[in-house]
Each structure stands twice: as C-alpha cells, then as structure tokens.
Write an enzyme that holds these catalytic residues in place. Structure first.
Site, short mmCIF file in Angstrom:
data_model
loop_
_atom_site.label_atom_id
_atom_site.label_comp_id
_atom_site.label_asym_id
_atom_site.label_seq_id
_atom_site.Cartn_x
_atom_site.Cartn_y
_atom_site.Cartn_z
N PHE A 92 -7.48 21.58 -24.30
CA PHE A 92 -7.84 20.17 -24.35
C PHE A 92 -9.09 20.00 -23.49
CE2 PHE A 92 -8.06 15.71 -23.38
CZ PHE A 92 -8.16 15.24 -24.68
N THR A 93 -9.98 19.10 -23.93
CA THR A 93 -11.31 18.96 -23.32
C THR A 93 -11.26 18.82 -21.79
OG1 THR A 93 -11.13 16.61 -23.83
CG2 THR A 93 -12.33 17.97 -25.41
N TYR A 109 0.83 -1.20 0.00
CA TYR A 109 0.00 0.00 0.00
C TYR A 109 0.87 1.25 0.00
CZ TYR A 109 -3.77 3.23 0.90
OH TYR A 109 -4.66 4.26 0.77
N LYS A 169 -0.26 7.87 -23.31
CA LYS A 169 0.15 8.19 -24.68
C LYS A 169 1.64 7.88 -24.86
CE LYS A 169 -3.82 10.63 -24.32
NZ LYS A 169 -4.65 10.68 -23.11
N ASP A 182 1.49 20.56 -20.32
CA ASP A 182 0.80 19.29 -20.52
C ASP A 182 1.80 18.47 -21.32
OD1 ASP A 182 -0.59 17.11 -21.46
OD2 ASP A 182 -2.47 18.19 -21.68
N PHE A 242 -19.02 14.91 -25.97
CA PHE A 242 -18.64 14.08 -27.11
C PHE A 242 -18.54 12.60 -26.77
CE2 PHE A 242 -14.27 13.58 -25.68
CZ PHE A 242 -14.12 14.67 -24.85
N ARG A 253 -13.51 15.70 -33.69
CA ARG A 253 -12.84 16.76 -32.93
C ARG A 253 -13.29 18.07 -33.57
NH1 ARG A 253 -10.16 14.62 -28.18
NH2 ARG A 253 -12.35 14.82 -27.79
N1 F0G Z 1 -4.02 16.16 -22.20
C1 F0G Z 1 -4.02 15.79 -23.48
C2 F0G Z 1 -3.27 16.59 -24.48
C3 F0G Z 1 -4.72 14.64 -23.88
O1 F0G Z 1 -4.72 14.28 -25.16
C4 F0G Z 1 -5.44 13.90 -22.91
C5 F0G Z 1 -6.21 12.72 -23.28
C6 F0G Z 1 -5.41 14.34 -21.58
C7 F0G Z 1 -4.69 15.48 -21.27
C8 F0G Z 1 -6.18 13.62 -20.50
O2 F0G Z 1 -5.55 12.46 -20.16
O3 F0G Z 1 -7.18 10.67 -20.80
O4 F0G Z 1 -5.25 10.20 -19.30
O5 F0G Z 1 -7.15 11.54 -18.49
N2 F0G Z 1 -6.51 12.46 -24.46
C9 F0G Z 1 -7.23 11.30 -24.96
C10 F0G Z 1 -7.42 11.43 -26.43
C11 F0G Z 1 -8.49 10.99 -24.22
O6 F0G Z 1 -8.04 10.54 -27.02
O7 F0G Z 1 -6.92 12.39 -27.02
P1 F0G Z 1 -6.33 11.15 -19.66
#
Ligand code: F0G
Length: 463
Positions: free
Chosen positions: A130-131, A78, A264, A221, A455, A388
């Site tokens: 980013f979303t 843990y 990624k 990021d 989305f 997108r």
């Molecule tokens: N920042 C970027 C640039 C991303 O592309 C993503 C995720 C995140 C943050 C968030 O990270 O998914 O680990 O919580 N992108 C995915 C995509 C979902 O399909 O582009 P996460």
C-alpha cells in the site's frame, strides 16, 4: 442472522436515511474546465464540482445516529479521556490485542511502527504494497518485498483469495536475507491495490506458523479486516457458521499487532490506531506517539472522534451491515460484468476496479491509461474515481524509473452507507458511455511530479 431459503434474498440496507446532503449536477462544459484546471488529477478537483464521489472509502462513511450521539459525549480532557478507554475496550474485545496506541489516521500508525521496528538495510515482505505503508517502510531505511500470490497480479484470475501470501516466496525471502534482517511481515487484509482481494484464514494461520518458526513477527494492516472476515465466512469451508466477530478475533490471533485506518471499516471520518501484544514494543510506540501525534490517550484524535470509532467498531462487525456494504459493491460489479466491461474479478470488498489496460488497449502504460480513464469518467457525468496504476506505484528509489505494475486500474470506491442503488446505476451507465467512445480517447503526459506519493498531487496535460 443467516436464513437459508431457496429463493435469493436481496442485500437491502439495514438502515433508513435520516439526514441528506444535497449534491450538485453540473454541465459537461463545466466539468471539462474543472478537470483541465485540476491537471487531469481527480484528487485536485473541488468536491462541490463532483456529482457521485467514488474517490475513496476513506473517511467518507455516513455515521449512525448512535455515533453522532456519542460525539456529544466527547471527554476532551488532555489526558485519560474516558473515550480512550471505550476505544481500548472495543479494540481489545474485537481485535484481541493487549495494548493500544491511538493515532490520527492509518499512516500515523504506520510511521510509528516502521520507526520502532525497521533498521537500515532491513527487508519487509508484504502482500502487494500500500502506498503509505511502503513509503513509511522506506523512510525508516527498509525495503519492501512483494510476496503476494501470482494470481493477484492477474485481473482475470477468479481465485477466491487473491490476497494470500505465497509461502514459497516468503520462505525464499527468509533464506536469502535471513530472519534477522526481516523485522516483520506486513500483512494486509483485503488487499487494496490488488482490487480489494481477501486473505484466507488458512493463509493467515500458515504465514504466522512459518514466521514463528523463524522468530519473525507478523503485523497486520487491519484497515479492511472486517470486510476480509466477511469473505472468509462466505468463501472458506468451515467458516460459514462462525460470526464475523469470531472470524475477526481468529485472524488477529495469528499476528503480533496491527495498524488501522479507522476511516474505512470503522465508519468514521477520521481516526486510527496501532495495537500490539509485546509490552516493550508498546512502550516504544507509546513514547513516539507523544512526539508525532499527541498524548498516548488521544494520539491526534479528539475525545469525540475516539467515541465515534469505539461505536463504529461495534456497528462494523454486524453481519447485516457488512453484507449490505459488500452487496452494494457486488451489485455495481455485476452490472458491469453483465455488459462485458473489463473489471478485476472477483469483485472486491470496497470498490470495483476497471482494468484500464483492457479498457484503453491503444494507450501505452507510460501515457497513464488509468489516470486518463478516471478523468474521462468525471467529464462524462461527474463521477469521481481514482487511478491505481503506474502513477500510484511511483518510482524505484534505486533506479529512478517508473515502477510499472501489472495492474493498471481505475478504482470506483464506495463510501459506506452513503449512496443508493440508483447512484450505482448512473455510475454503470457513465462507464458504458465512456466505453462506447473509448477508441477516441487519447493519453496524458505528466508535467508536475511531487517527490512523495505523487498520485495525490501530480499534474497532467493531454498528449
Ligand atoms: N492501509 C490501507 C490498506 C489503506 O487503504 C490506507 C488508506 C492506509 C493504510 C492509510 O490510512 O489514509 O488513514 O492514513 N487508504 C486510502 C484509500 C487513502 O483511498 O485507499 P490513512
């Protein structure tokens, strides 16, 4: 290894395949039924009904034998797992930050960073959005402000560094709101929503210098920063003989911390982290992680997951790996360029983006051209892409109207080390088939809209 020969050497993969996962071929009638049942949203398809899955490069990598071997060495204590210290060492060595808070994935890190740094009424400038990043900034009471260069919004502009921050826009933001209302600049490498477009080293350096002058922090990021480093090496004068690790360290030296979706660049299926240089901020983040993610030495990951990330980092920064990864994306992009299919130029790092506005010019943006096109690609041959555009951009929290981004794109995202060149050929052929019948394609109407990140779960019917 960089070899200079007069003849071009192909980017063939620096690995061979040891394990395979069968995929299913389906009929057009079956796919037609599946997409209707999924409300014309490719996120709502079952993966077993997909032939070539280009939905995302997130968590979809094939791990190496060395990473799988590391999974057996998970220390599932843990507290104080040795895999955490291996992860710390890898991040510290390659990204250079002092302190590390592990999280289950990128948005876990974004949540903590936003909550500890943003106060109600703050403004957070960033290079496009980013979303999940933007949503966490808004949930913390902040407002995101786009300061990316204008070229980023133009899919046909061929500038090599369309991810750059416009220093004039950033300066005007500081003049208008005052440095005390700007907790940090949110600076993404290889900007996802712009089409996987990189930031130059010069721009990282200039933004940091401007921010330092005003006492504003810079938070990266770093999700696809290794891919960004490759573009600096291949496009920016003075960097051609530097190694990927050298470039990555230099980028991070122009920042105060970073959030990371390890799913990624790091070649794993789950994981993330927040890294910081400031001890006080780190202590706050370390305290918050135990509320939302898990203890500060695992943060929502199993010990074995942390080991896979630690080993993935070492593999990610190998030049031969990153060259083949981006080489495959460029291969698909070039096939489409050769056929005059409208895509975002230059081709980005992790995906090829179809320009739905030029692909389906007869559809107004409010009929969701990119959502429509992604559904059509799936019906054509079982290739799964994602929207997108206007759906991803959500609504303006103040007016409630759709945000209408200049870019209306379909993303064909390449998982790392997963598909072959023949899969890329089938994908290109699929797009050509849909291109030939584009005039007959009709738009969509949204019939279900969730409040957050719509989305992922929105549903549509044919107009
Ligand atoms: N920042 C970027 C640039 C991303 O592309 C993503 C995720 C995140 C943050 C968030 O990270 O998914 O680990 O919580 N992108 C995915 C995509 C979902 O399909 O582009 P996460």
């Amino acid at each position: 290894m960089t070899m200079r020969t007069t003849r071009k050497r192909s980017w063939a993969e620096p690995f061979k395949i040891k394990v395979v996962e069968p995929i299913k071929m389906t009929t057009r009638e079956h796919r037609q039924r599946c997409i209707e049942e999924a409300g014309f949203n490719t996120f709502l398809l079952r993966s077993e009904d997909v032939y070539i899955d280009l939905l995302t490069d997130s968590g979809t990598s094939a791990m190496s034998d060395n990473q799988w071997a590391g999974m057996m060495l998970g220390d599932e204590a843990y507290a104080g797992s040795k895999n955490f210290y291996n992860l710390y060492d890898a991040v510290h060595k390659h990204y250079g930050y002092e302190y590390l808070v592990p999280t289950h994935q990128g948005r876990g890190a974004e949540h903590i960073l936003s909550q500890i740094m943003i106060r109600s009424g703050d403004v957070v400038p960033g290079n496009m959005y980013f979303t999940t990043t933007k949503l966490h900034q808004e949930l913390a009471g902040g407002r995101f402000l786009d300061v990316i260069v204008d070229e980023a919004h133009d899919p046909e502009n061929e500038s090599p560094f369309k991810g750059n921050i416009d220093l004039g826009k950033l300066q005007r933001c500081i003049d208008e709101y005052g440095a005390e209302r700007i907790p940090y600049v949110s600076f993404e490498g290889n900007v996802n929503m712009a089409g996987g477009q990189p930031v130059s080293m010069q721009n990282f350096r200039d933004v940091y210098a401007l921010c330092q002058k005003h006492g504003i922090r810079v938070m990266l990021d770093a999700t696809r920063m290794v891919e960004n480093a490759y573009f600096i090496k291949t496009r920016e004068p003075g960097y051609e003989d530097k190694t990927i690790p050298e470039i990555l360290r230099e980028i991070c030296s122009y920042s105060d911390g970073a959030t990371m979706s390890a799913k990624k660049d790091h070649l794993v299926n789950i994981g993330g982290w927040l890294a910081l240089n400031d001890r006080e901020l780190f202590e706050q983040a370390q305290n918050m992680v135990v509320v939302y993610e898990g203890l500060h030495t695992y943060g929502g990951m199993a010990g074995r997951d942390m080991e896979a990330v630690a080993r993935g980092i070492v593999e990610a920064v190998q030049y031969d790996h990153i060259r083949a990864r981006i080489g495959q994306v460029e291969y698909l992009g070039q096939r489409l360029i050769d056929e005059s299919i409208p895509i975002v130029r230059p081709v980005g790092s992790h995906a090829v983006f179809l320009d739905a506005k030029r692909f389906l010019p007869h559809l107004p943006q409010d009929e969701f051209p990119a959502q429509t096109l992604a559904a059509e690609l799936y019906v054509e041959s079982g290739v799964r892409a994602m929207e997108r555009g206007i759906v991803s951009a959500g609504r303006n929290p103040e007016t409630g109207d759709h945000n209408r981004p200049a870019l209306e794109l379909v993303r064909l995202t390449l998982p790392r080390r997963v598909y072959t060149q023949a899969h890329m050929d089938v994908t290109a052929e699929t797009i050509l088939e849909v291109w030939d019948r584009r005039a007959q394609i009709t738009g969509l109407e949204m019939v279900f809209e969730p409040k957050y990140l719509r989305f992922f779960q929105a549903r549509f019917v044919r107009k």
